[in-house]
Design a protein around this motif. Structure first.
Motif, PDB file in Angstrom:
ATOM      1  N   THR A 112       0.124   2.312   9.422  1.00  0.00           N
ATOM      2  CA  THR A 112      -0.704   1.388   8.638  1.00  0.00           C
ATOM      3  C   THR A 112      -0.508  -0.047   9.122  1.00  0.00           C
ATOM      4  O   THR A 112      -1.466  -0.820   9.226  1.00  0.00           O
ATOM      5  N   PHE A 113       0.724  -0.409   9.426  1.00  0.00           N
ATOM      6  CA  PHE A 113       1.007  -1.768   9.915  1.00  0.00           C
ATOM      7  C   PHE A 113       0.226  -2.047  11.204  1.00  0.00           C
ATOM      8  O   PHE A 113      -0.417  -3.096  11.335  1.00  0.00           O
ATOM      9  N   LEU A 114       0.266  -1.121  12.139  1.00  0.00           N
ATOM     10  CA  LEU A 114      -0.411  -1.361  13.419  1.00  0.00           C
ATOM     11  C   LEU A 114      -1.928  -1.473  13.223  1.00  0.00           C
ATOM     12  O   LEU A 114      -2.587  -2.303  13.851  1.00  0.00           O
ATOM     13  N   GLN A 115      -2.464  -0.653  12.330  1.00  0.00           N
ATOM     14  CA  GLN A 115      -3.906  -0.735  12.065  1.00  0.00           C
ATOM     15  C   GLN A 115      -4.282  -2.080  11.456  1.00  0.00           C
ATOM     16  O   GLN A 115      -5.247  -2.720  11.857  1.00  0.00           O
ATOM     17  N   ARG A 116      -3.501  -2.529  10.505  1.00  0.00           N
ATOM     18  CA  ARG A 116      -3.807  -3.813   9.850  1.00  0.00           C
ATOM     19  C   ARG A 116      -3.603  -4.979  10.816  1.00  0.00           C
ATOM     20  O   ARG A 116      -4.374  -5.935  10.817  1.00  0.00           O
ATOM     21  N   GLN A 119       0.825  -1.218   0.000  1.00  0.00           N
ATOM     22  CA  GLN A 119       0.000   0.000   0.000  1.00  0.00           C
ATOM     23  C   GLN A 119       0.859   1.269   0.000  1.00  0.00           C
ATOM     24  O   GLN A 119       0.602   2.203  -0.761  1.00  0.00           O
ATOM     25  N   ILE A 120       1.873   1.302   0.830  1.00  0.00           N
ATOM     26  CA  ILE A 120       2.639   2.547   1.015  1.00  0.00           C
ATOM     27  C   ILE A 120       3.773   2.676  -0.011  1.00  0.00           C
ATOM     28  O   ILE A 120       4.037   3.760  -0.525  1.00  0.00           O
ATOM     29  N   ALA A 121       4.450   1.560  -0.287  1.00  0.00           N
ATOM     30  CA  ALA A 121       5.629   1.650  -1.166  1.00  0.00           C
ATOM     31  C   ALA A 121       5.367   1.081  -2.557  1.00  0.00           C
ATOM     32  O   ALA A 121       6.193   1.265  -3.464  1.00  0.00           O
TER      33      ALA A 121
END
Ligand code: BT5
Length: 278
Positions: free
Chosen positions: A193-197, A109-111
């Protein structure tokens, strides 16, 4: 101030609980070790479920079997997350699967970099027929006398802005998002984003009691491939074709005699293609 300091991260975090207890260390031995020590020490500062310990640099970052995890200061995402699941211990690999899925989706998503999973705990990027390691996960847990997981520490190291000259020599060649994309990537965006997922995966597993393995297996780079799986602790190597994984995250390998082996731990080497090795 570092972009990963709590004052730079917490205002952007939209999780319900994961990461609300957040510690940032400019330098530390190993985030897994320190978080485990905090759990063992107990009160008065007993860390709650969802505690995140993040370091800008680790002097003694660890992989499995006390291998080293090396990252220069300020370039990688290095963190450990605490869960207090009270799940049966056979579910412990679910954490590696959930962490791998959350991280793979976040990086994509980010990279914008497609991510595969090399069993059991590596995230890899495919380049010219080779698999390059961009991240690794380290799972450590405690269980009670009834075989239930009382605490789980899930560590992850992602090579984000690490230049090639600061990556270690390793059997699986390493890479970073900087090298793969050709530009710096925000560690803070990745972290949030990692923590949310990760929270979403955990809550889904907690509510439905379903293993994340089907989704995880779709990303396995060794699926259908001839491999050797070596368990260094038990000094056993099994050769065969990877047929899949089970709900507990074990890999299923069929040998030349047609026997199916269910393997809980080890390192995978792809056979027949030396450039893909380990
Ligand atoms: C892993 O082990 O890949 C798990 C790495 C977990 C690191 C995180 S960082 C935050 C938390 N705190 C810790 O102390 N650890 C966790 P394993 O599959 O055993 O792979 C270890 C091997 O990867 C080493 O033996 C090296 O060959 C290689 N390696 C070391 N540093 C690397 C890097 N930065 N990038 C890619 N490969 C690396």
């Amino acid at each position: 101030m570092d972009e990963l300091h709590e004052t730079a991260v917490l205002p952007f975090l939209s999780t319900h609980w994961l990461g609300h207890s957040y510690y940032y260390a400019p330098s530390i031995g190993s985030t897994n070790d320190t978080l485990k020590e905090m759990v063992a020490a107990g009160s008065p500062q007993n860390p709650p479920a969802g505690t995140v310990l993040l370091a800008n640099y680790q002097e003694q970052g660890r992989g499995r079997l006390n291998r080293q995890w090396q990252s220069p200061p300020g370039a990688a995402l290095l963190l450990s997350v605490l869960f207090r699941p009270n799940w049966p211990a056979e579910r412990s690999n679910w954490f590696t699967m959930m962490g791998s899925l959350a991280a793979a989706e976040t990086i994509e998503q980010i990279a914008g970099v497609p991510i595969g999973i090399k069993w059991p705990n590596d995230l890899v990027v495919q380049e010219n027929g080779r698999y390059l390691k961009v991240a690794g996960l380290l799972l450590e847990g405690n269980m009670d006398e009834n075989g239930r997981l009382t605490s789980v520490v899930l560590g992850i190291g992602i090579n984000v802005n690490t230049p090639s000259e600061h990556l270690p020599q390793a059997v699986t060649p390493p890479t970073s998002l900087l090298i793969t994309t050709g530009k710096p990537v925000s560690r803070r965006e990745l972290l949030i984003t990692f923590l949310q997922r990760l929270e979403r995966y955990y809550e889904t597993a907690e509510i439905h009691h379903t293993s994340p393995h089907a989704l995880w297996q779709k990303r396995l780079v060794t699926l259908g491939q001839p491999v050797e799986v070596t368990n260094f602790k038990e000094k056993v190597t099994i050769s065969g074709i990877v047929e899949g994984t089970d709900a507990w995250g074990h890999i299923l390998v069929r040998d030349v005699n047609g026997e199916l082996h269910t393997i809980a731990a080890g390192d995978v080497t792809l056979r027949g293609n030396t450039t893909n090795s380990h």
